[in-house]
Design a protein around this motif. Sequence first.
Motif, PDB file in Angstrom:
ATOM      1  N   ARG A 163      25.902-119.063 -14.766  1.00 45.24           N
ATOM      2  CA  ARG A 163      26.337-117.704 -15.068  1.00 45.24           C
ATOM      3  C   ARG A 163      25.484-117.118 -16.204  1.00 45.24           C
ATOM      4  NH1 ARG A 163      31.196-118.924 -16.062  1.00 45.24           N
ATOM      5  NH2 ARG A 163      31.898-118.773 -13.903  1.00 45.24           N
ATOM      6  N   ARG A 164      25.197-117.937 -17.206  1.00 40.62           N
ATOM      7  CA  ARG A 164      24.414-117.461 -18.346  1.00 40.62           C
ATOM      8  C   ARG A 164      22.959-117.208 -17.969  1.00 40.62           C
ATOM      9  NH1 ARG A 164      21.074-119.408 -22.283  1.00 40.62           N
ATOM     10  NH2 ARG A 164      21.103-121.520 -21.408  1.00 40.62           N
ATOM     11  N   CYS A 165      22.393-118.086 -17.128  1.00 40.89           N
ATOM     12  CA  CYS A 165      20.958-118.040 -16.832  1.00 40.89           C
ATOM     13  C   CYS A 165      20.611-117.235 -15.591  1.00 40.89           C
ATOM     14  CB  CYS A 165      20.414-119.463 -16.673  1.00 40.89           C
ATOM     15  SG  CYS A 165      20.464-120.439 -18.193  1.00 40.89           S
ATOM     16  N   GLY A 166      21.618-116.689 -14.906  1.00 41.35           N
ATOM     17  CA  GLY A 166      21.327-115.945 -13.690  1.00 41.35           C
ATOM     18  C   GLY A 166      20.339-114.817 -13.906  1.00 41.35           C
ATOM     19  N   ARG A 167      20.478-114.094 -15.040  1.00 42.07           N
ATOM     20  CA  ARG A 167      19.586-112.967 -15.318  1.00 42.07           C
ATOM     21  C   ARG A 167      18.138-113.411 -15.464  1.00 42.07           C
ATOM     22  NH1 ARG A 167      21.586-110.263 -20.455  1.00 42.07           N
ATOM     23  NH2 ARG A 167      22.056-112.427 -20.958  1.00 42.07           N
ATOM     24  N   PHE A 168      17.933-114.680 -15.828  1.00 45.52           N
ATOM     25  CA  PHE A 168      16.570-115.203 -15.901  1.00 45.52           C
ATOM     26  C   PHE A 168      15.936-115.208 -14.508  1.00 45.52           C
ATOM     27  CE2 PHE A 168      13.579-118.847 -15.812  1.00 45.52           C
ATOM     28  CZ  PHE A 168      12.687-118.420 -16.787  1.00 45.52           C
ATOM     29  N   GLY A 169      16.717-115.629 -13.508  1.00 48.00           N
ATOM     30  CA  GLY A 169      16.214-115.628 -12.138  1.00 48.00           C
ATOM     31  C   GLY A 169      15.883-114.227 -11.660  1.00 48.00           C
ATOM     32  N   LEU A 170      16.716-113.257 -12.045  1.00 43.38           N
ATOM     33  CA  LEU A 170      16.444-111.868 -11.683  1.00 43.38           C
ATOM     34  C   LEU A 170      15.163-111.385 -12.351  1.00 43.38           C
ATOM     35  CD1 LEU A 170      17.201-109.152 -10.417  1.00 43.38           C
ATOM     36  CD2 LEU A 170      18.691-108.728 -12.393  1.00 43.38           C
ATOM     37  N   GLY A 171      14.968-111.759 -13.605  1.00 43.21           N
ATOM     38  CA  GLY A 171      13.741-111.376 -14.302  1.00 43.21           C
ATOM     39  C   GLY A 171      12.494-111.954 -13.653  1.00 43.21           C
ATOM     40  N   LEU A 172      12.580-113.199 -13.214  1.00 43.64           N
ATOM     41  CA  LEU A 172      11.438-113.820 -12.526  1.00 43.64           C
ATOM     42  C   LEU A 172      11.167-113.142 -11.191  1.00 43.64           C
ATOM     43  CD1 LEU A 172      12.067-117.643 -13.104  1.00 43.64           C
ATOM     44  CD2 LEU A 172      10.521-116.148 -14.359  1.00 43.64           C
ATOM     45  N   ALA A 173      12.226-112.663 -10.555  1.00 44.48           N
ATOM     46  CA  ALA A 173      12.076-112.057  -9.232  1.00 44.48           C
ATOM     47  C   ALA A 173      11.229-110.784  -9.275  1.00 44.48           C
ATOM     48  CB  ALA A 173      13.449-111.746  -8.640  1.00 44.48           C
ATOM     49  N   LEU A 174      11.121-110.160 -10.430  1.00 42.45           N
ATOM     50  CA  LEU A 174      10.337-108.922 -10.536  1.00 42.45           C
ATOM     51  C   LEU A 174       8.917-109.103 -10.036  1.00 42.45           C
ATOM     52  CD1 LEU A 174      11.349-107.560 -14.060  1.00 42.45           C
ATOM     53  CD2 LEU A 174      12.400-107.078 -11.845  1.00 42.45           C
ATOM     54  N   ASP A 175       8.314-110.242 -10.371  1.00 40.11           N
ATOM     55  CA  ASP A 175       6.959-110.468  -9.861  1.00 40.11           C
ATOM     56  C   ASP A 175       6.895-111.549  -8.787  1.00 40.11           C
ATOM     57  OD1 ASP A 175       7.454-112.517 -11.651  1.00 40.11           O
ATOM     58  OD2 ASP A 175       5.539-112.377 -12.686  1.00 40.11           O
ATOM     59  N   MET A 176       7.899-112.441  -8.756  1.00 41.13           N
ATOM     60  CA  MET A 176       7.841-113.506  -7.756  1.00 41.13           C
ATOM     61  C   MET A 176       8.121-113.003  -6.344  1.00 41.13           C
ATOM     62  SD  MET A 176       6.675-116.054  -9.195  1.00 41.13           S
ATOM     63  CE  MET A 176       6.637-116.861  -7.606  1.00 41.13           C
ATOM     64  N   LEU A 177       9.010-112.042  -6.185  1.00 39.58           N
ATOM     65  CA  LEU A 177       9.287-111.533  -4.838  1.00 39.58           C
ATOM     66  C   LEU A 177       8.064-110.821  -4.242  1.00 39.58           C
ATOM     67  CD1 LEU A 177      13.009-110.347  -4.951  1.00 39.58           C
ATOM     68  CD2 LEU A 177      12.064-112.471  -4.042  1.00 39.58           C
ATOM     69  N   PRO A 178       7.375-109.946  -4.983  1.00 40.55           N
ATOM     70  CA  PRO A 178       6.138-109.376  -4.422  1.00 40.55           C
ATOM     71  C   PRO A 178       5.098-110.434  -4.091  1.00 40.55           C
ATOM     72  CG  PRO A 178       6.868-108.075  -6.293  1.00 40.55           C
ATOM     73  CD  PRO A 178       7.735-109.304  -6.264  1.00 40.55           C
ATOM     74  N   ILE A 179       4.965-111.439  -4.940  1.00 40.53           N
ATOM     75  CA  ILE A 179       3.978-112.488  -4.720  1.00 40.53           C
ATOM     76  C   ILE A 179       4.328-113.330  -3.491  1.00 40.53           C
ATOM     77  CG2 ILE A 179       3.194-114.709  -5.658  1.00 40.53           C
ATOM     78  CD1 ILE A 179       3.117-113.354  -8.416  1.00 40.53           C
ATOM     79  N   SER A 180       5.616-113.661  -3.347  1.00 40.79           N
ATOM     80  CA  SER A 180       6.000-114.579  -2.275  1.00 40.79           C
ATOM     81  C   SER A 180       6.091-113.906  -0.908  1.00 40.79           C
ATOM     82  CB  SER A 180       7.338-115.252  -2.603  1.00 40.79           C
ATOM     83  OG  SER A 180       8.364-114.295  -2.738  1.00 40.79           O
ATOM     84  N   THR A 181       6.299-112.597  -0.878  1.00 38.20           N
ATOM     85  CA  THR A 181       6.480-111.922   0.413  1.00 38.20           C
ATOM     86  C   THR A 181       5.228-111.220   0.908  1.00 38.20           C
ATOM     87  OG1 THR A 181       7.332-109.955  -0.718  1.00 38.20           O
ATOM     88  CG2 THR A 181       8.950-111.566   0.060  1.00 38.20           C
ATOM     89  N   CYS A 182       4.202-111.094   0.068  1.00 33.07           N
ATOM     90  CA  CYS A 182       3.015-110.349   0.501  1.00 33.07           C
ATOM     91  C   CYS A 182       2.217-111.141   1.534  1.00 33.07           C
ATOM     92  CB  CYS A 182       2.128-110.008  -0.696  1.00 33.07           C
ATOM     93  SG  CYS A 182       1.192-111.399  -1.361  1.00 33.07           S
ATOM     94  N   GLN A 183       1.469-110.433   2.354  1.00 29.60           N
ATOM     95  CA  GLN A 183       0.553-111.080   3.279  1.00 29.60           C
ATOM     96  C   GLN A 183      -0.663-111.581   2.505  1.00 29.60           C
ATOM     97  OE1 GLN A 183       1.344-111.633   6.560  1.00 29.60           O
ATOM     98  NE2 GLN A 183       3.303-110.800   5.830  1.00 29.60           N
ATOM     99  N   SER A 184      -1.318-112.604   3.030  1.00 25.98           N
ATOM    100  CA  SER A 184      -2.414-113.236   2.304  1.00 25.98           C
ATOM    101  C   SER A 184      -3.527-112.266   1.949  1.00 25.98           C
ATOM    102  CB  SER A 184      -2.981-114.406   3.120  1.00 25.98           C
ATOM    103  OG  SER A 184      -2.026-115.431   3.244  1.00 25.98           O
ATOM    104  N   ASP A 185      -3.817-111.321   2.845  1.00 20.84           N
ATOM    105  CA  ASP A 185      -4.932-110.416   2.567  1.00 20.84           C
ATOM    106  C   ASP A 185      -4.591-109.370   1.506  1.00 20.84           C
ATOM    107  OD1 ASP A 185      -3.180-108.856   3.988  1.00 20.84           O
ATOM    108  OD2 ASP A 185      -4.592-108.311   5.585  1.00 20.84           O
ATOM    109  N   GLN A 186      -3.312-109.317   1.078  1.00 23.36           N
ATOM    110  CA  GLN A 186      -2.924-108.406   0.012  1.00 23.36           C
ATOM    111  C   GLN A 186      -2.895-109.086  -1.353  1.00 23.36           C
ATOM    112  OE1 GLN A 186       0.924-107.325   1.714  1.00 23.36           O
ATOM    113  NE2 GLN A 186       0.146-105.276   2.134  1.00 23.36           N
ATOM    114  N   ALA A 187      -3.024-110.404  -1.366  1.00 19.35           N
ATOM    115  CA  ALA A 187      -2.921-111.157  -2.612  1.00 19.35           C
ATOM    116  C   ALA A 187      -4.267-111.234  -3.315  1.00 19.35           C
ATOM    117  CB  ALA A 187      -2.423-112.580  -2.307  1.00 19.35           C
ATOM    118  N   PRO A 188      -4.262-111.396  -4.652  1.00 21.56           N
ATOM    119  CA  PRO A 188      -5.509-111.598  -5.374  1.00 21.56           C
ATOM    120  C   PRO A 188      -6.222-112.845  -4.877  1.00 21.56           C
ATOM    121  CG  PRO A 188      -3.701-111.139  -6.885  1.00 21.56           C
ATOM    122  CD  PRO A 188      -3.093-111.368  -5.537  1.00 21.56           C
ATOM    123  N   ASP A 189      -7.539-112.794  -4.847  1.00 18.85           N
ATOM    124  CA  ASP A 189      -8.340-113.918  -4.381  1.00 18.85           C
ATOM    125  C   ASP A 189      -8.947-114.616  -5.589  1.00 18.85           C
ATOM    126  OD1 ASP A 189      -9.858-115.748  -3.084  1.00 18.85           O
ATOM    127  OD2 ASP A 189     -11.147-114.304  -2.043  1.00 18.85           O
TER     128      ASP A 189
END
Length: 426
Positions: free
Chosen positions: A360-386
């Motif tokens: 319960r205390r650390c849940g917001r940490f996961g939300l904070g990580l999701a700000l950049d992890m969700l774009p990184i994990s869901t993007c297609q390979s050709d959209q990611a930095p090389d």
Amino acid sequence: MIQSARLGLETIRELIAAEDDDIQVDDVEEAPGSGRGDNYTSMLYRLNVKGLRKSSGSSWSTCIIYKVLPESRERRDTYKSEVLFRNEVVFYTKVWPALDALQKKVGTPVFDGVAKVYLARHDLIAMEDLRPKGFRMADRTKGLHVDELERVLKALAGFHALSLTLKDLRPELFARLSGASNPEEGECVQEAMFRMENAEWYRQYYRTATSNALKMVSEGLPSHLESRREEVLSKFRAYLDEDSFFQTMCQLTSTQGPLTVFCHGDCWTNNFLFQDRQDATDPHAVCLVDFQLTRVGSLALDLANLFYCCTSGETRKKFMTQLLQHYHRHLMSALYTLNPAAETTKDPSAMWNLLIEEMRRCGRFGLGLALDMLPISTCQSDQAPDLYEGKQQQADEERSVLPPAGAECTRLMTELVIEFIDSKAL
């Protein structure tokens, strides 16, 4: 551009000879070890090493994977790659040997999900390539299924149990390796990212990430929730406030308590390898890779990372309690195996209450990580930095390292924010 380190033939011969002096290494073939979007803070290379056994003359081969720092100075600076690299070296050379010694002493392993490391130094880490043993990554764009989550949680339970046991049995060693006593660079794990001296450094990065996240939620809000638009966006905007967001993340990672452990620190899909080959010794084995973000903090930080960056809202709604119970059961079992007399093994219900409180205390940490992890994990390979970019990319170095958010990312981010608001976590 910076010339990255390379693992040459002579060094490979020395490493192999240290393992088995009957091997004569004759040839090495190198290829990139990951695709675009699979790794961000370092560059991976795979080696196919061939030779023969001196005693018999029979052919011999093995596979090694090694990582080096990105050639782009901007990429190194943005992700603080050099700091992270040093942290991972400390894990492999100091922390993991201390943890592994505990299970070797009792003779029953509770976690064997770390690949054999041949070399770990400030600019290069070489380890066993697990692909020939049937290990694979899950599809990062699809997240983890329930059976994969169960396997990861069992592995994390064993890994975390080693830390809790070390803290019980060797408190002075845990304190030294965690930096609680005599913190020296290169001798202990240090928080590499969420520390207040990094706030200005990451201000622009998170300004972009938070702006993107707000846009996603605004555009992705379902029509049946349109009447709640102002509530959802205002609460999310308050959480993302530039003057408090980074400080909140730093406080969550630095808080110490009874469930403080050596965290993996980067529990997203690409850092779990699953062994699915039918002839595998353990068909349910999981290997954890990439300990660059390892930190000393609540074990719930790893769990929040896993649940909020690697699963869908539907999976959490249906299975999260069940999965936490699965983790708790394996954690208690591992603690008892390692130290039957420990206080932590005597009251599973007390441990469960602690776990729920920390989640319960650390849940917001996961939300904070999701700000950049969700774009990184869901993007297609050709959209990611090389990371294997050539010199022609130098002109593009100013562009954002975050990939653009697609429809799936927008959906996941929106349902995550609504979930937090509905549970009154925001």
